[in-house]
Design an enzyme around this catalytic site. Sequence first.
Site, PDB file in Angstrom:
ATOM      1  N   ASP A  41       0.828  -1.213   0.000  1.00 27.45           N
ATOM      2  CA  ASP A  41       0.000   0.000   0.000  1.00 27.45           C
ATOM      3  C   ASP A  41       0.862   1.262   0.000  1.00 27.45           C
ATOM      4  O   ASP A  41       1.942   1.285   0.604  1.00 27.45           O
ATOM      5  CB  ASP A  41      -0.913   0.017   1.231  1.00 27.45           C
ATOM      6  CG  ASP A  41      -2.114  -0.906   1.082  1.00 27.45           C
ATOM      7  OD1 ASP A  41      -2.375  -1.356  -0.048  1.00 27.45           O
ATOM      8  OD2 ASP A  41      -2.776  -1.175   2.097  1.00 27.45           O
ATOM      9  N   TYR A  69       4.287  -8.575   8.757  1.00 28.63           N
ATOM     10  CA  TYR A  69       3.990  -7.158   8.940  1.00 28.63           C
ATOM     11  C   TYR A  69       3.961  -6.785  10.421  1.00 28.63           C
ATOM     12  O   TYR A  69       3.671  -7.626  11.275  1.00 28.63           O
ATOM     13  CB  TYR A  69       2.612  -6.811   8.357  1.00 28.63           C
ATOM     14  CG  TYR A  69       2.464  -7.056   6.883  1.00 28.63           C
ATOM     15  CD1 TYR A  69       2.751  -6.054   5.952  1.00 28.63           C
ATOM     16  CD2 TYR A  69       2.023  -8.287   6.405  1.00 28.63           C
ATOM     17  CE1 TYR A  69       2.600  -6.278   4.591  1.00 28.63           C
ATOM     18  CE2 TYR A  69       1.878  -8.526   5.040  1.00 28.63           C
ATOM     19  CZ  TYR A  69       2.166  -7.515   4.148  1.00 28.63           C
ATOM     20  OH  TYR A  69       2.021  -7.751   2.799  1.00 28.63           O
ATOM     21  N   ASP A  83      -8.265   2.608   6.650  1.00 25.09           N
ATOM     22  CA  ASP A  83      -7.067   3.161   7.290  1.00 25.09           C
ATOM     23  C   ASP A  83      -7.333   4.622   7.627  1.00 25.09           C
ATOM     24  O   ASP A  83      -8.345   5.202   7.208  1.00 25.09           O
ATOM     25  CB  ASP A  83      -5.821   2.988   6.413  1.00 25.09           C
ATOM     26  CG  ASP A  83      -5.964   3.619   5.030  1.00 25.09           C
ATOM     27  OD1 ASP A  83      -6.571   4.711   4.936  1.00 25.09           O
ATOM     28  OD2 ASP A  83      -5.493   3.026   4.052  1.00 25.09           O
ATOM     29  N   ARG A 179      -5.306  -4.134   6.680  1.00 33.69           N
ATOM     30  CA  ARG A 179      -6.304  -3.146   7.112  1.00 33.69           C
ATOM     31  C   ARG A 179      -7.686  -3.762   7.239  1.00 33.69           C
ATOM     32  O   ARG A 179      -8.518  -3.295   8.027  1.00 33.69           O
ATOM     33  CB  ARG A 179      -6.315  -1.930   6.193  1.00 33.69           C
ATOM     34  CG  ARG A 179      -6.434  -2.207   4.713  1.00 33.69           C
ATOM     35  CD  ARG A 179      -6.090  -0.951   3.931  1.00 33.69           C
ATOM     36  NE  ARG A 179      -5.746  -1.263   2.561  1.00 33.69           N
ATOM     37  CZ  ARG A 179      -6.450  -0.848   1.511  1.00 33.69           C
ATOM     38  NH1 ARG A 179      -7.536  -0.115   1.683  1.00 33.69           N
ATOM     39  NH2 ARG A 179      -6.069  -1.154   0.278  1.00 33.69           N
TER      40      ARG A 179
END
Length: 315
Positions: A41, A69, A83, A179
């Site tokens: 992203d 992550y 987000d 997300r």
Amino acid sequence: MTEREGIINLLKPAGMTSHDAVYFLRRLTGEKRIGHTGTLDPMAVGVLPLCIGNATRIIEYLDADRKSYRCEMLLGIETDTQDIWGEVLCDRRKSAGNLTAEKLKEVLETFQGDIFQIPPRYSSVRINGRHLYEYARKGEEVEIKPRPVQIYNLNLISFHSDTGRAVFDVTCSKGTYIRSICQAAGEILGCGAAMSFLARTGSGVFRIEDAVTMEELQEGWEKNLISPDSPLMHFGKLEIPEHRKNWYLNGGYLRTGEVKVTKRPEPVYAAEHISIKKEMGKAYCVYCMEEFLGVSIYHEEKRQYLVDKVLGKRR
């Protein structure tokens, strides 16, 4: 392979798309054949492996690689992009102050294993030939079907009830939207949540501690090139004699009697939704005098190693 071909483990900065990173490296190197091994992203940071030249041919071998992550989510906020950079749809941060780390951990643990996710409306997933974000920007509705993903590990690192901020680490399969985990967790908790920070800390063998910045690449990108065989850890290894090198580079098969097997392939495990070649468990990296030439697949009936991809160049 030439000295200007290989893989760059880029530390992608925030505000840059994965395609922007490819374009940056094309301008820097003068090489048009550059591809990344998994979209990150724009507002996310971290590991983005970029393959240059003939190394782009190994990208399909990396689909089974696990991604890691570190994510921060803000509880009490819901946005249209899942987000904090999207439009706020609902703000319930006051109600989020009653949550405990134990409750949050309990909810996050429900996402481990094989799950289904609905991709975010603002994402690059294609439906009917168009990206989802194209539909979203025009206010058009389109049916988004749940997709299977696999969450191997998900661990809560910290939670501050006064700010509603939580940090967790996750290791997952290709195609997982972090997300969406934040949004789904907030929905279960009844207060909403949005991702507020994301760093990809690993992609297969590539780790964030070894990644290089754009500034470091500008000082000399060639010295940061990684051999394209480095991520193919599960493949076997073959050594061939020098007199068979050009034969192989021209696409020739190899007989069992003319090669030296120095390593057998290891099983390649992938989440069920990821399509990989069934022959991947019989794949071998081929070398001649320590030079990586390409990948061959062993054919049991023919008792031959058949070329799958040639990466070396005939001199």
